[in-house]
Motif scaffolding. Structure first.
Motif, short mmCIF file in Angstrom:
data_model
loop_
_atom_site.label_atom_id
_atom_site.label_comp_id
_atom_site.label_asym_id
_atom_site.label_seq_id
_atom_site.Cartn_x
_atom_site.Cartn_y
_atom_site.Cartn_z
N LEU A 138 0.84 -1.20 0.00
CA LEU A 138 0.00 0.00 0.00
C LEU A 138 0.88 1.25 0.00
CD1 LEU A 138 -2.72 1.36 0.05
CD2 LEU A 138 -2.83 0.98 2.52
N PHE A 139 1.94 1.25 0.78
CA PHE A 139 2.88 2.37 0.81
C PHE A 139 3.45 2.63 -0.58
CE2 PHE A 139 7.11 4.18 1.29
CZ PHE A 139 6.93 5.17 2.24
N TYR A 143 2.97 5.88 -2.95
CA TYR A 143 4.20 6.56 -3.39
C TYR A 143 4.18 6.76 -4.91
CZ TYR A 143 9.10 7.79 -2.24
OH TYR A 143 10.29 8.44 -2.01
N GLY A 144 3.82 5.71 -5.64
CA GLY A 144 3.73 5.82 -7.09
C GLY A 144 2.70 6.83 -7.53
N SER A 145 1.56 6.85 -6.85
CA SER A 145 0.51 7.80 -7.18
C SER A 145 0.98 9.23 -6.96
CB SER A 145 -0.74 7.53 -6.35
OG SER A 145 -1.75 8.47 -6.63
N GLU A 146 1.69 9.47 -5.85
CA GLU A 146 2.18 10.82 -5.57
C GLU A 146 3.25 11.24 -6.56
OE1 GLU A 146 2.76 14.57 -3.86
OE2 GLU A 146 1.09 13.17 -4.05
N ALA A 147 4.11 10.31 -6.98
CA ALA A 147 5.09 10.63 -8.02
C ALA A 147 4.38 11.03 -9.32
CB ALA A 147 6.01 9.43 -8.26
N GLY A 148 3.29 10.34 -9.64
CA GLY A 148 2.50 10.71 -10.81
C GLY A 148 1.84 12.07 -10.65
N ASN A 149 1.37 12.38 -9.44
CA ASN A 149 0.80 13.71 -9.19
C ASN A 149 1.83 14.80 -9.47
OD1 ASN A 149 -1.60 12.58 -8.31
ND2 ASN A 149 -1.08 12.70 -6.15
N LEU A 150 3.06 14.60 -8.97
CA LEU A 150 4.11 15.58 -9.17
C LEU A 150 4.44 15.73 -10.66
CD1 LEU A 150 6.16 17.44 -7.64
CD2 LEU A 150 7.78 15.54 -7.80
N ALA A 151 4.48 14.60 -11.35
CA ALA A 151 4.76 14.64 -12.79
C ALA A 151 3.71 15.45 -13.54
CB ALA A 151 4.83 13.22 -13.34
N LEU A 152 2.45 15.31 -13.16
CA LEU A 152 1.39 16.06 -13.81
C LEU A 152 1.40 17.53 -13.43
CD1 LEU A 152 -1.64 13.58 -13.62
CD2 LEU A 152 -0.17 14.10 -15.59
N GLN A 153 1.69 17.83 -12.17
CA GLN A 153 1.68 19.22 -11.71
C GLN A 153 2.68 20.06 -12.48
OE1 GLN A 153 2.41 18.76 -7.52
NE2 GLN A 153 0.44 17.78 -7.17
N TYR A 154 3.84 19.50 -12.80
CA TYR A 154 4.87 20.26 -13.51
C TYR A 154 5.04 19.80 -14.96
CZ TYR A 154 6.15 22.14 -8.97
OH TYR A 154 6.12 22.78 -7.75
N PHE A 170 4.17 0.30 -8.16
CA PHE A 170 4.58 1.70 -8.21
C PHE A 170 4.22 2.31 -9.57
CE2 PHE A 170 7.37 5.22 -9.07
CZ PHE A 170 7.42 5.91 -7.87
N LEU A 171 4.65 1.67 -10.66
CA LEU A 171 4.40 2.25 -11.98
C LEU A 171 2.93 2.21 -12.36
CD1 LEU A 171 7.41 1.18 -14.23
CD2 LEU A 171 6.84 3.43 -13.35
#
Length: 334
Positions: free
Chosen positions: A246-247, A251-262, A287-288
């Motif tokens: 779950l962690f 983590y993967g979802s948040e990395a994707g959020n950051l990728a979309l934000q910028y 993760f991916l």
């Protein structure tokens, strides 16, 4: 140029004497300290420099917290840092304070290729934004962007924004966290303490039974997250495995959020202290899958390379670059 560099975290403080060349850095001495054992950074710096024959003329410090006008409050320590006061106490003429993930971003050009592990090759766009995040004591984030041909590091406290659950299981996690804390933030979950909270949540909700041997080990250990991740990676303990899975997904979802934000088509880099320790889990499918599962942007995210930083000295490299006032070299970004 010989400088003092520091990576100041809620758990550990690393200080180093670094020789900064035109495009290289050489660490001459490195020491690590338990942050909470000291009343402030000044005392650690004085202890570190007491064995140096020559005081460096410049110092750079990446700190875990927002920095404004040469002043910073460490998020998870009762420390307030001021560049002027630190300069006076340490007798260092020039001191730079910067956010720890700004420092990490500045350190990227100095990473040897062997200190990077690619978990998604992608196709990095030259000159495109780059995202950097990392879980440790907390969750740090930053971005590297080009503005009119000049590279800028965008500081962020994005780790402290509200966590957005994606499914009923994560809905339950948010409710669990709200019963203990005022709110559920990404930092609360994506950290060493967050892995422990996920474990406690899954145990409390009956998703898996805690084994007596792991329970005894957790009671004795000063680092519960290390115990959970070790048993989770082994795959032999169902509850630890579920917590780590779950962690990693969050983590993967948040990395994707950051990728979309910028729109980080230049790549995503995962730093912090936790990623190298759970690398086999990050290289698995969860993760991916979570990184890319953001319709209608799956195609964009599938093209973005994702790399894990293995070198724990990344922040020190960037702090040294800030101390020497070198510009980030766009041609050397990994």
């Amino acid at each position: 140029m010989r400088v003092l560099a520091g990576d100041i975290g809620g758990t550990k403080t690393a200080l180093a004497i670094i020789e900064v060349g035109e495009s290289t850095q050489t660490i001459l001495r490195l020491e690590r300290y338990a942050s909470a054992r000291y009343p402030g950074l000044e005392e650690i710096v004085e202890e570190f420099l007491s064995s140096e024959q020559t005081i460096p003329r410049a110092g750079g410090f990446g700190v875990a917290g927002p920095v404004r006008a040469g002043r910073a409050r460490i998020t998870k320590l009762p420390w307030i840092l001021e560049a002027g006061r630190l300069s006076d106490r340490a007798r260092i003429p020039r001191v730079a304070l910067l956010n720890d993930f700004v420092a990490a971003a500045l350190g990227l050009p100095y990473l040897p290729p062997r200190q990077l592990v690619t978990i998604a090759p992608g196709r990095a766009g030259k000159g495109e934004p780059i995202g950097l995040l990392g879980a440790g004591t907390g969750l740090g984030e930053a971005a590297v962007v080009q503005v009119l041909g000049r590279v800028e590091i965008v500081s962020s406290e994005g780790g402290h924004v509200d966590f957005g659950p994606r499914n009923p299981l994560e809905d339950g996690l948010v409710l669990f966290l709200r019963r203990r804390f005022r709110r559920a933030s990404r930092d609360r979950i994506l950290s060493g303490g967050g892995l422990c909270l996920i474990y406690d949540f899954l145990k409390t909700e009956g998703h898996a039974r805690e084994t007596p041997s792991v329970s005894a080990e957790l009671r004795k250990s000063a680092d519960r997250a290390a115990v959970i991740s070790r048993h989770g990676l082994s795959g032999k303990d169902r509850l630890c495995r579920a917590a780590l899975n779950l962690f990693v997904s969050i983590y993967g979802s948040e990395a994707g959020n950051l990728a979309l934000q910028y729109r980080a088509a230049g790549g995503i880099y995962i730093g912090g202290g936790i990623a190298p320790k759970i690398l086999p889990a990050l290289r698995g499918p969860r993760f991916l899958r979570a990184f890319r599962d953001k319709p209608p942007m799956e195609e964009l995210l599938a093209r973005i390379p994702v790399r894990v930083v293995l070198d724990s000295r990344l922040g020190l490299y960037g702090a040294a670059a800030a101390a020497s006032r070198t510009e980030i070299d766009t041609t050397r970004l990994p």
